[in-house]
Design a protein around this motif. Structure first.
Motif: not given
Length: 663
Positions: A304-308, A329-344, A324-327
């Motif tokens: 929840g803290r990683c997402c907007k 693409g690959e760049e925004e999704a990759s940035e979120l994934a990197a934050r989640i991997v780091e958070a985990m 699910v990230m509305p609106d």
């Protein structure tokens, strides 16, 4: 005048109590109730008045006493009701010698009155609250008993007592009186149903139009009940049906529905992330489900803290999550994934001081680049997740067309392997010798499975073994390996043992021990000539149940070896948890031992550990004389590697195998 009256008129002689006159309407009325008469209505004149009353003496006393006249009564006459008016008829001298009876049949009127009474009682006794309102001034004109009882429950929310509501405006129940009045005044708005709030309470309101016999609108009837508890229960049921009870996130069903809704939007653009926790099963198995549940809750909070705002986070089940990230693409999704991997990667501090470490693997698919169909986009995010885990976990991967080609290859390989297992075609066992470092005699041979396909040729175990594990074929394939290895070993004249590797998927489910027992009985091989090799990684997946399986096999007399020792992070803990017969030092240490002092030291330490524990130590990966000299000098008991022999088939299969190699 009597002859023309539209009601019955009769006179009675008070000396004889006989009827001496009946007008035409009386005769007509008597014909309508003739079933109740003992005589023909046409013969009523001259008949005793007693025929109309169940208590003739009472009736005669009434008629004889002028002081009781005039008299009005409604009497029952068989199944009929009669309205009766009795008047005295004095003679010329003022004496009352006759009585005038004006009467009519009132059965229908009585029935209507009774129906109205029953209806009134029915409404009064209804368990649902009922009110009626004057559509002109919107004042309450009626409340049944249920209304009063129900209102008494919420009396503190009303400006007046329930008993004082008659004549009060209906406005006290609504925040918007003008809207309510407009609704009640026009029958075209009815019937109407709504839920309204009165303070903390919820009222279920149904409004119906009450019309007269001519169809004209008389006014509204309101039936209502307090449904606060039902609404809370329904909300709870909705929560349970659509959200995960542990984390509060959307569940799988809600996730699919919302994703489908977003995909239906024209020119939809979104990113889908599938997240799988790495190492969660180990935490759950070793610390218990309470700790596991607390960990999942913490994971949900970090996601929840990683997402907007606007991102949909769901728990699909177990340790699987999705976003699910509305609106995006690959760049925004990759940035979120990197934050989640780091958070985990950050430790999860639990109550009691425990600090747990896990990881997260993430697969990403985006719409519309990777498809816009629900099943397709999920399948491709799943392919990307599988690729992330295959890449070493704790990372993320985007879907690429190559992944789909690889998956299709895997599906085809699974089909080929399934056919091979079912038909026992193309499966071979090769054996690599294990020698005593002092005598150089073969003490054991390790059974290694090989798979040959008529079109693809020889397929690497590193390719088909993972497919067998993931598809569930490993159980049947492993059973064949154990049985065939026991049958082959039973024919060896040197008495060497046979070593068989078992997969993590074969351990901990209670099927391995009966499989081994059946193979030993069929082959006649003594149990101590069979060695089962397990890796530390295999033990990590389901440690408690896996160790229970190993104890059962050990009790049968089967030897147990710990393979690839040194590559796991809890090697010493496993040696303490189970008395292994053999430790096999991973070949990566042996191959580098001649050039790296640290690897040589590890080989020596493990050999010394084996000596102290009374456990055989095997150095794998011995490929040169220098390797052999070093491991022997360090104290290893046995050796295995290309220096002493490559894996080879049984003599009976050697010719066929060579043909297949050159095919």
């Amino acid at each position: 005048m009597f002859e023309a009256l539209p009601v019955g008129a009769m006179t009675c002689n008070l000396r004889t109590f006989t009827i001496d006159y009946a007008n035409p309407c009386s005769v007509e009325l008597l014909h309508s109730i003739r079933d109740e008469l003992p005589i023909d209505p046409n013969d009523i004149v001259g008949t005793s008045i007693d025929i109309f009353h169940k208590a003739p003496m009472h009736q005669r006393a009434l008629l004889s006493d002028a002081a009781q006249l005039p008299h009005k009564a409604r009497i029952r006459f068989g199944r009929e009701w009669l309205d009766l008016h009795i008047h005295p008829l004095p003679d010329s001298k003022g004496r009352v010698t006759r009585a005038l009876l004006i009467w009519a049949v009132a059965t229908a009127e009585v029935a209507k009155a009774e129906e109205e009474y029953r209806l009134q009682r029915m409404i009064d006794d209804m368990p649902v609250a009922v009110m009626t309102v004057d559509p002109g001034n919107f004042e309450i004109t009626y409340l049944n008993e249920a209304s009063k009882r129900t209102l008494n429950q919420i009396e503190n929310l009303l400006p007046v007592n329930a008993s004082d509501l008659l004549g009060r405006s209906i406005d006290i129940f609504h925040r918007n009186p003008a809207h309510q009045r407009a609704l009640l005044a026009d029958p075209r708005n009815l019937p109407h149903r709504a839920q309204i709030r009165l303070g903390p309470e919820v009222l279920d309101l149904q409004v119906s139009a009450v019309n007269g016999t001519d169809g004209a609108y008389i006014g509204p009837m309101l039936t209502w009940s307090v449904i606060t508890k039902q609404v809370a229960a329904e909300a709870r049921i909705h929560q349970l049906a659509h959200y995960d009870t542990l984390t509060g996130l959307a569940n799988r069903s809600t996730f699919r529905d919302r994703l489908q809704d977003k995909l239906q939007v024209e020119d939809a653009r979104l990113a889908l992330l599938f997240i799988d926790l790495d190492g969660f099963k180990f935490v759950n198995d070793n610390y218990g489900h309470l700790v596991g549940d607390a960990l999942l809750t913490s994971v949900a909070e970090r996601l929840g803290r990683c997402c907007k705002a606007g991102d949909l986070i769901a728990r699909l089940g177990g340790d699987e999550f999705a976003i699910v990230m509305p609106d995006a693409g690959e760049e925004e999704a990759s940035e979120l994934a990197a934050r989640i991997v780091e958070a985990m990667r950050s430790p999860f501090d639990q109550s009691g001081g425990a600090s747990l470490r896990i990881g997260g693997s993430i697969g990403i698919a985006v719409v519309p680049e990777h498809g816009a169909d629900l099943h397709l986009i999920q399948a491709r995010a799943d392919m990307a997740l599988y690729n992330a885990k295959d890449a070493g976990k704790n990372t993320f991967r985007l879907f690429t067309p190559e992944l789909e080609l690889r998956l299709n290859d895997r599906v085809r390989l699974e089909s080929k392997l399934r056919h091979a297992v079912e038909q026992r075609e193309g499966l071979f066992l090769y054996y690599q010798p294990i020698l005593n470092t002092v005598t150089r005699q073969i003490t054991c041979r390790e059974a290694l499975i090989r798979f040959h396909h008529p079109l693809r040729g020889w397929i690497s175990p590193g390719e088909f073994i993972p497919v067998a594990e993931e598809s569930g074929l490993i159980g049947e394939l492993g059973a064949w390996v154990i049985e065939q290895a026991c049958l082959d070993a039973a024919s060896w004249t040197d008495g060497a043992r046979v070593a068989v590797n078992v997969s993590a998927r074969q351990l901990g489910n209670g099927t391995l021990q009966p499989t081994i027992l059946a193979a030993l009985l069929k082959s006649g091989l003594p149990p101590d000539r069979l060695e089962i090799e397990v890796t530390e990684t295999a033990l990590l997946e389901n440690e408690l149940d896996s160790l229970a399986d190993l104890r059962q096999m050990r009790a049968m007399g089967v030897r147990i070896a710990l393979d690839d020792f040194g590559t796991g992070f809890s090697s010493l803990a496993h040696l303490r948890a189970f008395p292994f017969d053999k430790i096999k030092i991973d070949g990566s240490f042996v191959r580098d031992a001649t050039t790296r002092a640290d690897c040589a030291a590890i080989v020596g330490l493990v050999a010394e550990l084996g000596t102290r524990l009374g456990v055989t130590t095997v150095a794998e990966g011995v490929e040169t004389q220098a390797h052999f000299d070093l491991v022997r000098a360090e104290g290893c008991t046995e050796v295995q590697g290309y220096f002493f022999g490559r894996p080879a088939p049984m003599e009976s299969l050697a010719t066929r195998s060579e043909e297949l190699k050159t095919a």
